[in-house]
Design a protein around this motif. Structure first.
Motif, PDB file in Angstrom:
ATOM      1  N   LEU A  47      -8.974  -9.627   3.165  1.00 23.41           N
ATOM      2  CA  LEU A  47      -9.027  -8.739   4.336  1.00 23.41           C
ATOM      3  C   LEU A  47     -10.335  -7.964   4.442  1.00 23.41           C
ATOM      4  O   LEU A  47     -10.564  -7.287   5.446  1.00 23.41           O
ATOM      5  N   LEU A  84       4.222   8.761  -4.042  1.00 19.52           N
ATOM      6  CA  LEU A  84       4.350  10.074  -3.405  1.00 19.52           C
ATOM      7  C   LEU A  84       5.739  10.320  -2.833  1.00 19.52           C
ATOM      8  O   LEU A  84       6.397  11.285  -3.194  1.00 19.52           O
ATOM      9  N   GLU A  85       6.151   9.424  -1.940  1.00 18.51           N
ATOM     10  CA  GLU A  85       7.400   9.695  -1.235  1.00 18.51           C
ATOM     11  C   GLU A  85       8.623   9.207  -2.004  1.00 18.51           C
ATOM     12  O   GLU A  85       9.707   9.750  -1.860  1.00 18.51           O
ATOM     13  N   TYR A  86       8.474   8.136  -2.778  1.00 16.43           N
ATOM     14  CA  TYR A  86       9.619   7.538  -3.464  1.00 16.43           C
ATOM     15  C   TYR A  86       9.079   6.630  -4.553  1.00 16.43           C
ATOM     16  O   TYR A  86       7.888   6.342  -4.604  1.00 16.43           O
ATOM     17  N   ARG A 119      -3.210  -2.979  11.731  1.00 15.78           N
ATOM     18  CA  ARG A 119      -3.094  -2.017  10.634  1.00 15.78           C
ATOM     19  C   ARG A 119      -4.495  -1.676  10.124  1.00 15.78           C
ATOM     20  O   ARG A 119      -5.296  -2.572   9.886  1.00 15.78           O
ATOM     21  N   TYR A 150      -2.591   7.530  -8.032  1.00  7.77           N
ATOM     22  CA  TYR A 150      -2.311   6.249  -7.368  1.00  7.77           C
ATOM     23  C   TYR A 150      -2.514   5.092  -8.341  1.00  7.77           C
ATOM     24  O   TYR A 150      -1.668   4.216  -8.468  1.00  7.77           O
ATOM     25  N   ARG A 179     -10.030  -2.918   6.046  1.00  7.92           N
ATOM     26  CA  ARG A 179      -9.239  -4.142   5.886  1.00  7.92           C
ATOM     27  C   ARG A 179      -8.226  -4.309   7.034  1.00  7.92           C
ATOM     28  O   ARG A 179      -7.022  -4.412   6.814  1.00  7.92           O
ATOM     29  N   PHE A 180      -8.734  -4.313   8.249  1.00 13.93           N
ATOM     30  CA  PHE A 180      -7.862  -4.455   9.421  1.00 13.93           C
ATOM     31  C   PHE A 180      -7.065  -5.756   9.355  1.00 13.93           C
ATOM     32  O   PHE A 180      -7.549  -6.768   8.865  1.00 13.93           O
ATOM     33  N   MET A 181      -5.862  -5.663   9.853  1.00 16.69           N
ATOM     34  CA  MET A 181      -4.979  -6.838   9.857  1.00 16.69           C
ATOM     35  C   MET A 181      -4.010  -6.685  11.035  1.00 16.69           C
ATOM     36  O   MET A 181      -3.614  -5.575  11.349  1.00 16.69           O
ATOM     37  N   PRO A 182      -3.629  -7.782  11.676  1.00 15.23           N
ATOM     38  CA  PRO A 182      -2.654  -7.638  12.769  1.00 15.23           C
ATOM     39  C   PRO A 182      -1.353  -7.036  12.239  1.00 15.23           C
ATOM     40  O   PRO A 182      -0.931  -7.356  11.133  1.00 15.23           O
ATOM     41  N   LEU A 185      -0.940   9.786   4.579  1.00 19.38           N
ATOM     42  CA  LEU A 185      -0.737   8.526   5.293  1.00 19.38           C
ATOM     43  C   LEU A 185       0.264   7.704   4.468  1.00 19.38           C
ATOM     44  O   LEU A 185      -0.130   6.901   3.629  1.00 19.38           O
ATOM     45  N   PRO A 186       1.561   7.901   4.684  1.00 22.74           N
ATOM     46  CA  PRO A 186       2.555   7.389   3.744  1.00 22.74           C
ATOM     47  C   PRO A 186       2.538   5.865   3.566  1.00 22.74           C
ATOM     48  O   PRO A 186       2.746   5.379   2.466  1.00 22.74           O
ATOM     49  N   ALA A 187       2.276   5.114   4.633  1.00 20.21           N
ATOM     50  CA  ALA A 187       2.349   3.657   4.508  1.00 20.21           C
ATOM     51  C   ALA A 187       1.087   3.075   3.881  1.00 20.21           C
ATOM     52  O   ALA A 187       1.053   1.906   3.509  1.00 20.21           O
ATOM     53  N   GLY A 188       0.044   3.872   3.772  1.00 16.12           N
ATOM     54  CA  GLY A 188      -1.218   3.329   3.268  1.00 16.12           C
ATOM     55  C   GLY A 188      -2.000   2.639   4.373  1.00 16.12           C
ATOM     56  O   GLY A 188      -3.050   2.063   4.136  1.00 16.12           O
ATOM     57  N   TYR A 189      -1.449   2.652   5.574  1.00 17.10           N
ATOM     58  CA  TYR A 189      -2.193   2.144   6.727  1.00 17.10           C
ATOM     59  C   TYR A 189      -1.718   2.865   7.973  1.00 17.10           C
ATOM     60  O   TYR A 189      -0.618   3.411   8.012  1.00 17.10           O
ATOM     61  N   SER A 220       7.686   6.072   5.493  1.00 16.84           N
ATOM     62  CA  SER A 220       7.354   4.703   5.056  1.00 16.84           C
ATOM     63  C   SER A 220       8.353   4.152   4.061  1.00 16.84           C
ATOM     64  O   SER A 220       7.984   3.392   3.164  1.00 16.84           O
ATOM     65  N   HIS A 257      -6.186   0.156   7.006  1.00 15.90           N
ATOM     66  CA  HIS A 257      -5.761   0.579   5.671  1.00 15.90           C
ATOM     67  C   HIS A 257      -6.682   1.618   5.043  1.00 15.90           C
ATOM     68  O   HIS A 257      -7.901   1.451   5.056  1.00 15.90           O
ATOM     69  N   ALA A 277       0.826  -1.211   0.000  1.00 17.18           N
ATOM     70  CA  ALA A 277       0.000   0.000   0.000  1.00 17.18           C
ATOM     71  C   ALA A 277       0.859   1.259   0.000  1.00 17.18           C
ATOM     72  O   ALA A 277       0.436   2.312  -0.458  1.00 17.18           O
ATOM     73  N   ARG A 278       2.088   1.139   0.500  1.00 21.42           N
ATOM     74  CA  ARG A 278       2.938   2.326   0.616  1.00 21.42           C
ATOM     75  C   ARG A 278       3.449   2.800  -0.738  1.00 21.42           C
ATOM     76  O   ARG A 278       3.910   3.934  -0.854  1.00 21.42           O
ATOM     77  N   PHE A 309      -6.118   4.677   1.634  1.00 17.57           N
ATOM     78  CA  PHE A 309      -5.201   5.485   0.838  1.00 17.57           C
ATOM     79  C   PHE A 309      -5.463   6.957   1.112  1.00 17.57           C
ATOM     80  O   PHE A 309      -6.576   7.442   0.941  1.00 17.57           O
ATOM     81  N   TYR A 310      -4.462   7.638   1.566  1.00 19.05           N
ATOM     82  CA  TYR A 310      -4.582   9.073   1.706  1.00 19.05           C
ATOM     83  C   TYR A 310      -3.178   9.654   1.609  1.00 19.05           C
ATOM     84  O   TYR A 310      -2.216   9.050   2.071  1.00 19.05           O
ATOM     85  N   ALA A 311      -3.087  10.817   0.987  1.00 18.56           N
ATOM     86  CA  ALA A 311      -1.760  11.338   0.662  1.00 18.56           C
ATOM     87  C   ALA A 311      -0.905  11.596   1.898  1.00 18.56           C
ATOM     88  O   ALA A 311       0.312  11.498   1.830  1.00 18.56           O
TER      89      ALA A 311
END
Lengths: 548, 557
Positions: free
Chosen positions: A404, A365-367, B138, A381, B336-339, B146-150, B103, B140, A360-361, B142-144
Motif C-alpha cells: 500500500l 486502546l479501546e479493547y 481509507r 502500540y 497507504r490509501f486503500m479503497p 483515531l480508533p480504527a487506525g484509518y 472501532s 491510514h 490497524a485498529r 496511527f493516532y490515539a
C-alpha cells in the motif's frame, strides 16, 4: 466407474433414520424429533455438551458456552411445551467460529490480541440464529484471525481432525507399517474454520458457522467430511464477522448435508441495514426442490484446475463425479478459466493489504490486549501488537503495508485489482456460455498429518490449499464442498460446485442431487464415544452430569 | 493564476508591522474569547495587501505570495457520518460513541443520508460539478484518537469537484470599497472526524474522548488563488456564511466546527512558485489572517537572508504570534490509501437518471436538492442593495457580523425612517458601540424596537440628530427605558418656540461678530459654524434647518 461408488455406505442424510442415534441425525431430522417430542431441547443440549467434553482433545472449541446454551435450551423447551416453536432451528445446537462477535461471550479470533475480549454485540448472523431459537454451544477454533488453511496457527493450539480417530481411517492406517504408535499422526482439520468443521463432524452440534475468504469453510469441510457452503458475496451479512478481507469474506455454513445448509442459509440470508454490501433485493427462504432430471444441466469442468499437485485419488474421484453427471444425462463440458493461475498471487496482495488495514485498529486502546509499556503511545502500540499477533498475522501486516505504500500501490494493489477483475470475468464468460455449474476438487488431497503439515510455513500452505477455492471468493460466487468418498487412507474427500453469483438456490439444488447419488459414509467414532454410540433414539436417554 | 502581488520596501519588515498594527486595530476580544468575539475579530484582519504601492529600492525585487486552503466543516446532522451516534458539542466525554465509532472489530460503516445531502447542497452552492459516482477510501495513520487506525475519506473520487467561491475584500485605501474576488474550489469530500486527545501533562497521560470520532466532515479544498491573510480570511468568512445559510454546518470556529489548514508559498513574480509550507489548525478567525501573513513574511525573510523553505507542517502559536515547525512525521507520512471495501460506490441521481420505482429513501436526487437550495449570502446582499439601495460594502458588513442583518431587518420593520438613515445608524453608531464594548449583536443592550422608536422620533423631527445620539447613549446605559422616556426626562424635545429660537440666534450673532464678518467676507462655511453655535446654546434641542433659515433671515435684514 460405478464400482468406485460402491464402497459408499447408504447411511446418508435422511435415510435409515431408525437405527441412527439422535446426535448423528441431520438438522432437519433432529428438528422433527424435537417437534414430535422424541427429545427435549435440554436433553439434546446436554448430550452435545457431554460430547463436547468427551471430544475436548479435538480442540474444536475455544469457548464452550455451557451456561448460555442450557439457558437457551430451557427457553426453547418452554416454547415447545406451549407449542410456540420458532421454527426449524428452535432448540438446535449450533457452534460459531470464534471470529463472529457474540454478545457477552468471548470472541478471541484465536489470538492473544483478543483472548479476553468480550464483545457487547452479536454479529447479525449470530443474532439471526438466536432469534430462530438455535442453541449456541460455543465458539470454535481457527487459525489466528482466520489466516491459515490448517487450523494449526491459533493461540489456543491446533484443531485435530475427528477422522484421525475414526474406525474407517484407523482400519486403513493399520495397513501402513509405520503407523503403530498411539495418536502421533493425528490429522489436521483444514482451515481456517477447522473448529467448526470438526464440531459438526464429531456430532457436537448440528450446524456451525465458519467464515470463507479463500476457502476457509470449504477446505475444512472437505477434510472433515461435512458440507461446507460459501454463499454469494452480499447475500449474507458480514456485520460482526471480524474481517480478514472485507471484499471477499463471507459467513460460511457447515452442516452434515446440503439440505441443512439450505435451512441455515434461509435463516441467515437477506439484506442487513448494518452491512451496506448486502444486496437490497428481498430474500425468500427456500426449500430445496428435489431434482430428478439433470438432463438440462450443463456442468463445466475447468481445465486449469487439473494441476500437477492434484492427488491422483482426488483427480480420479473428480472424473468419476463428472461421469456420474454425464451418465445421468447432464451435459459435461470442459471449460477454461484462463486467469486461474494468477489467483493466488493476486489474492496474496489484496489479502495482505486489507489485513494491514483491518488490523490497524488493534492498538490496545479501546479493547483487546495492552502491553505494560507506557513510555510513549508509539512504544505501547509496538509492544502491544508484537505481543498480541502471531508471526503469520504480523507477516501479512508487513507485506500489506508494503503493497500500500505510495510507490508500490500502482504496481501491486492496483494490478492485483485488475487481475481480480479478469478472474471474475473468466467466471462470467463461462457462465454466460451456458454453463450452469462448475465441478472442481475442493482440495489437492486428503487431510495430512499435523507433523507433515507444519513442515511448510503458513504462507506456502495457504497458497497451495486455497488453489481451487479462492477464485470463487475473488468473484463473489456461491460454492459448496460436498463430501464424496473416502480415500485409500479412509479419509474424506470433497468436491466443489461453483455457481453464478446469487444462484445459491440452484447451486444447492444441484449439490443436493449430487449428494443423493454418492452416499458418503458417516464417520465412525464408536471407540471414543462409547456411550454415545450405544444411545439410539429408541433407548432411554441416560442423564448426563455436566459437572464432572 | 492571478496571484496578487505584494511589494515590500524594506525586506517586508514594514509589512509585518502594518499587519500587526492592522490586526490589533480593532481586535479587543480576549484570546480565548467567545465565538462571537472571534467572529467580530474577523473584521480587524490586516488589509496590507492593498497598501502595496511602496516604491522598491534599487536592487530589491517584488514578492508574490500564494495561499491555498483546506477547510474542514463539521456537518450539521443528528447522527454521525457512518454510525447512529448522536452529534452534540460538549456532551460528557465518550457519551456519544457507538460500537463502530470505537472501532469494535466486526462493525461496519453505514452512510448517513443527511451527510450526503449536505455535501451535495454545499457543492451546488459552491458551483461544483457533483459526481454522480464517488468513492470512499481509507487513509491510514496511527493516532490515539483515531480508533480504527484509518480515516474513511474520499481521496480518489470525491463527491463534488471544480467549483468556485466568490467573496469580497475591503479596500482600505479606497474608503471601505469592496473588491470582488473568486477562488476556485478543487473538491469537496466527505470524511470522518477524529476523536479528541486531552493531554494531562501533570500525570503524563493522554485521555481520549471519542464523542467527535466519526462525525461527518466536509473537506473543502480551495485552490491557491489567494495571496494574503485577509483574502483567505474573507474567503473563509464567505464559506462560513454559505454553510450557515444552507444549514449544512454550523461552521462555528470556536466549537471546532470549522477548521482551516493553509498552504503557503512565496515567489518572485514571473518565476515558478516556491516551496510551500502547511500551517495547520487555524481554528480561530482572529488568527487565520495573522498566521498566514506571518508565515508569508517569515518565508520572505528566510529567502532574503539566503535560507531555504522546507516543505513542512507548522502550527500557529497565538501567544507568540508566530508559526512554529511541528517537527513531527505527519507531513512525510505515507497514508497507504486503500479503497474502503465496506462501502459500495456512492451513487447520486438527477431527475433524468433517477431509476423508475426507486425507493426515495435510498436515492438522492441532485435536481431536487438544487430546487430547494435556500437563499445564499450573495443573493441576500443583492436583495439588500436592490431593496434599500445599500452600498455593496454595507451589505457585506450586514452579513458578516453575526446577527446584524436580523437586527437591521427588525429595525426596518418597526420604523418609518428611511433605509439610508437606518443603515447609517445600524452600521455606524450601533455597530461602533458594540465594537467599543466588545459585544455581540445578541448581547446588545439596545433592542431593535428601541432603535426603531428612536429613529421614528428623529424622522418625525421630534428631536434633533445630535439629541438622538445622546438618547442612544443613554439607551445603551439604561436599557430598561424607552427613547420617549429618555427624551422627556432629559428634555431633549426639539424647541418649537420660534420666538425663543430667534432670540437665541440674535444673541449668537451678536456674541460672535467675527464669524459674521467672516461670512460676509464670503466664507460660505461660516454659516455652519453659526448654526452649530446656536444648536449648542439650545442644548441640542434646536432643528438645524430651522436655525439656518432664521439666521439667514436675520443676517440679510
Amino acid at each position: 466407474m460405478t464400482f468406485l461408488f460402491s464402497f459408499f455406505s447408504l447411511d446418508h442424510c435422511g435415510s435409515r433414520l431408525g437405527t441412527k442415534t439422535m446426535l448423528g441425525r441431520s438438522l432437519r431430522e433432529v428438528s422433527a424429533a424435537l417437534k414430535q417430542g422424541q427429545i427435549t431441547p435440554t436433553e439434546l443440549c446436554q448430550k452435545c455438551l457431554s460430547l463436547i467434553k468427551k471430544t475436548k482433545f479435538l480442540n474444536a472449541y475455544i469457548t464452550v458456552s455451557e451456561e448460555v446454551a442450557l439457558k437457551q435450551a430451557e427457553e426453547s423447551e418452554r416454547r415447545y411445551k406451549k407449542g410456540h416453536s420458532l421454527g426449524n432451528l428452535d432448540g438446535i445446537p449450533v457452534a460459531i467460529k470464534d471470529n463472529f462477535s457474540t454478545s457477552g461471550i468471548k470472541t478471541t479470533c484465536a489470538s492473544n490480541m483478543l483472548k479476553d475480549y468480550i464483545p457487547p454485540y452479536n454479529a447479525t448472523v449470530v443474532q439471526k440464529l438466536l432469534d430462530q431459537g438455535a442453541i449456541l454451544m460455543g465458539k470454535t477454533n481457527l487459525d489466528e484471525f482466520a489466516m491459515g488453511s490448517g487450523s494449526t496457527d491459533g493461540a489456543f493450539g491446533p484443531v485435530k481432525n475427528p477422522w484421525s480417530y475414526s474406525k474407517q481411517h484407523k482400519a486403513k492406517r493399520k495397513e501402513k507399517p509405520h503407523a503403530e504408535s498411539e495418536d502421533p499422526d493425528w490429522l489436521i482439520a483444514g482451515g481456517s474454520s477447522g473448529g467448526s468443521a470438526a464440531a459438526v463432524s464429531a456430532f457436537t452440534c448440528f450446524a456451525a458457522l465458519g467464515s470463507d475468504t479463500g476457502g476457509s469453510t470449504r477446505n475444512p469441510a472437505a477434510h472433515c467430511g461435512v458440507v461446507g457452503f460459501k454463499p454469494s458475496y452480499g447475500l449474507v451479512s458480514r456485520h460482526g464477522l471480524i474481517p480478514l478481507v472485507n471484499s471477499m469474506d463471507v459467513p460460511g455454513i457447515l452442516t452434515r448435508c446440503v439440505d441443512d445448509a439450505a435451512i441455515v442459509l434461509g435463516v441467515l440470508a437477506g439484506h442487513d441495514p448494518k452491512d451496506s454490501t448486502t444486496v437490497q433485493d428481498p430474500f425468500k427462504p427456500f426449500t430445496l426442490p428435489t431434482l430428478t432430471d439433470v438432463s438440462k444441466l450443463r456442468v463445466g469442468i475447468p481445465k486449469e484446475y487439473l494441476v500437477p499437485e492434484l492427488s491422483r485419488e482426488v483427480q480420479s474421484l473428480w472424473s468419476k463425479a463428472a461421469d456420474l453427471f454425464e451418465s445421468e444425462g447432464a451435459k459435461v463440458i470442459e471449460v477454461s478459466l484462463p486467469h486461474t493461475s494468477y489467483s493466488i498471487v493476486c489474492y496474496h496482495v489484496l489479502c495482505t493489504a486489507e489485513v494491514a488495514s483491518n488490523m490497524a485498529r488493534f492498538d490496545g486502546l479501546e479493547y483487546g490486549h495492552r502491553c505494560n509499556i507506557d513510555l510513549s503511545t508509539e512504544a505501547m502500540y509496538a509492544a502491544t501488537r508484537r505481543e498480541g499477533f502471531n508471526d503469520v498475522v504480523r507477516g501479512r501486516i508487513l507485506s500489506g503495508n508494503y503493497f500500500l505504500l505510495k510507490e508500490n500501490y500502482e504496481n501491486y494493489f492496483v494490478k492485483a485489482q485488475k487481475v481480480r477483475r479478469l478472474i471474475a470475468n473468466d467466471f462470467v464468460n463461462v457462465f454466460n456460455s451456458g454453463v450452469d455449474v462448475l465441478l472442481t476438487p475442493t482440495t489437492l488431497g486428503e487431510a495430512v498429518p499435523y507433523k507433515e503439515f507444519i513442515k511448510e510455513d503458513n504462507r506456502t500452505r495457504s497458497a497451495q490449499d486455497d488453489i481451487f477455492t479462492q477464485a470463487a471468493n475473488m468473484a463473489g460466487l456461491p460454492a459448496v464442498s460436498v463430501p464424496v468418498a473416502l480415500s485409500n487412507q479412509g479419509l474424506p474427500v470433497g468436491l466443489q460446485l461453483i455457481g453464478p453469483a446469487f444462484s445459491d438456490q440452484q447451486l444447492l439444488t444441484v449439490a443436493r442431487w449430487f449428494e443423493k447419488q454418492i452416499h458418503f459414509p458417516v464417520i465412525q467414532l464408536q471407540e471414543i464415544m462409547d456411550d454415545f454410540s450405544s444411545v439410539s433414539e429408541n433407548e432411554k436417554l441416560p442423564s448426563i452430569s455436566l459437572k464432572q | 493564476m492571478a496571484a496578487l502581488m505584494l511589494r515590500f520596501c524594506c525586506a517586508g519588515r514594514r509589512w509585518t508591522l502594518s499587519c500587526v498594527d492592522g490586526a490589533f486595530r480593532q481586535g479587543r476580544g480576549p484570546l480565548t474569547g467567545s465565538m462571537s468575539s472571534r467572529i467580530r475579530g474577523q473584521r480587524s484582519v490586516a488589509q496590507h495587501s492593498f497598501t502595496t504601492a511602496q516604491k522598491l529600492k534599487k536592487g530589491e525585487r517584488e514578492w508574490a505570495a500564494v495561499v491555498g486552503l483546506e477547510i474542514h466543516a463539521q456537518i450539521s446532522s443528528n447522527s454521525k457520518l457512518f454510525s447512529g451516534s448522536q452529534v452534540h458539542f460538549a456532551a460528557p466525554p465518550n457519551s456519544l460513541v457507538s460500537f463502530f465509532d470505537a472501532s469494535l472489530p466486526g462493525t461496519l460503516p453505514v452512510l448517513n443520508r443527511r451527510c450526503v445531502e449536505a455535501a451535495v447542497m454545499t457543492g451546488l452552492a459552491l458551483n461544483c460539478h457533483i459526481n454522480k459516482k464517488s468513492l470512499f477510501d481509507r487513509k491510514h495513520y496511527f493516532y490515539a484518537d483515531l480508533p480504527a487506525g484509518y480515516q474513511i475519506t474520499q481521496q480518489r473520487l470525491p463527491i463534488a469537484v471544480n467549483g468556485s467561491l466568490a467573496y469580497g475584500v475591503c479596500i482600505r485605501s479606497q474608503h471601505s470599497q469592496v473588491a470582488n474576488k473568486t477562488v476556485r474550489i478543487k473538491q469537496i469530500q466527505l470524511e470522518q472526524d477524529s476523536g479528541k486527545s486531552l493531554h494531562d501533562d501533570l500525570r503524563a497521560q493522554t485521555l481520549i474522548d471519542l464523542n467527535r470520532a466519526g462525525v461527518g466532515l466536509l473537506e473543502v479544498v480551495l485552490e491557491p488563488d489567494m495571496s494574503c491573510g485577509e483574502e483567505a480570511a474573507m474567503a473563509v468568512r464567505e464559506l462560513q456564511l454559505i454553510l450557515q445559510a444552507l444549514g449544512t454546518s454550523q461552521a462555528n470556529m470556536a466549537e471546532g466546527q470549522l477548521r482551516v489548514d493553509a498552504n503557503i508559498s512565496v515567489h518572485h513574480p514571473g518565476e515558478p512558485w516556491g516551496i510551500r509550507t502547511e500551517v495547520k489548525n487555524l481554528n480561530s478567525a482572529k488568527f487565520l489572517a495573522k498566521a498566514i501573513d506571518y508565515e508569508i513574511q517569515r518565508q520572505i525573510n528566510e529567502l532574503e537572508s539566503g535560507g531555504e523553505i522546507l516543505n513542512e507542517t507548522r502550527s500557529f502559536d497565538y501567544k507568540l504570534g508566530c508559526t512554529v515547525s511541528m517537527r513531527d512525521k505527519e507531513g512525510k507520512q505515507d497514508y497507504r490509501f486503500m479503497p474502503e471495501p465496506n462501502l459500495p460506490p456512492l451513487l447520486l441521481f438527477d431527475s433524468e437518471s433517477l431509476p423508475a420505482g426507486a425507493d426515495p429513501q435510498q436515492v438522492i436526487n441532485i435536481d431536487q436538492l438544487r430546487e430547494h437550495l435556500p437563499e445564499l449570502p450573495s443573493q441576500t446582499r443583492e436583495k439588500l442593495m436592490l431593496q434599500y439601495g445599500l452600498r455593496p460594502e454595507y451589505s457585506f458588513t450586514l452579513l458578516n457580523e453575526v446577527g446584524l442583518l436580523e437586527f437591521f431587518h427588525n429595525v426596518m420593520k418597526d420604523t418609518k425612517a428611511k433605509p439610508h438613515t437606518v443603515t447609517n445608524w445600524v452600521l455606524n453608531r450601533f455597530l461602533g458601540s458594540l465594537k467599543q464594548h466588545s459585544l455581540a449583536v445578541s448581547e446588545s443592550p439596545v433592542t431593535p424596537s428601541a432603535l426603531a422608536e428612536l429613529l421614528d422620533l428623529l424622522d418625525g423631527r421630534a428631536i434633533s440628530s445630535s439629541a438622538a445620539k445622546q438618547v442612544f447613549q443613554l439607551l445603551w446605559r439604561s436599557p430598561g427605558k424607552t427613547p420617549a422616556q429618555i427624551v422627556s426626562e432629559q428634555k431633549l424635545e426639539l424647541l418649537q418656540d420660534r420666538e425663543a429660537l430667534e432670540q437665541l440666534c440674535r444673541a449668537t450673532l451678536e456674541g460672535h461678530a467675527h464669524v459674521v464678518m467672516d461670512l460676509k467676507k464670503g466664507n460660505p462655511r461660516a454659516i455652519n459654524k453659526l448654526i452649530g453655535l446656536v444648536c449648542k446654546a439650545a442644548l441640542n434641542r434646536a432643528d438645524p434647518t430651522l436655525i439656518k433659515e432664521i439666521l439667514e433671515r436675520q443676517l440679510s435684514s
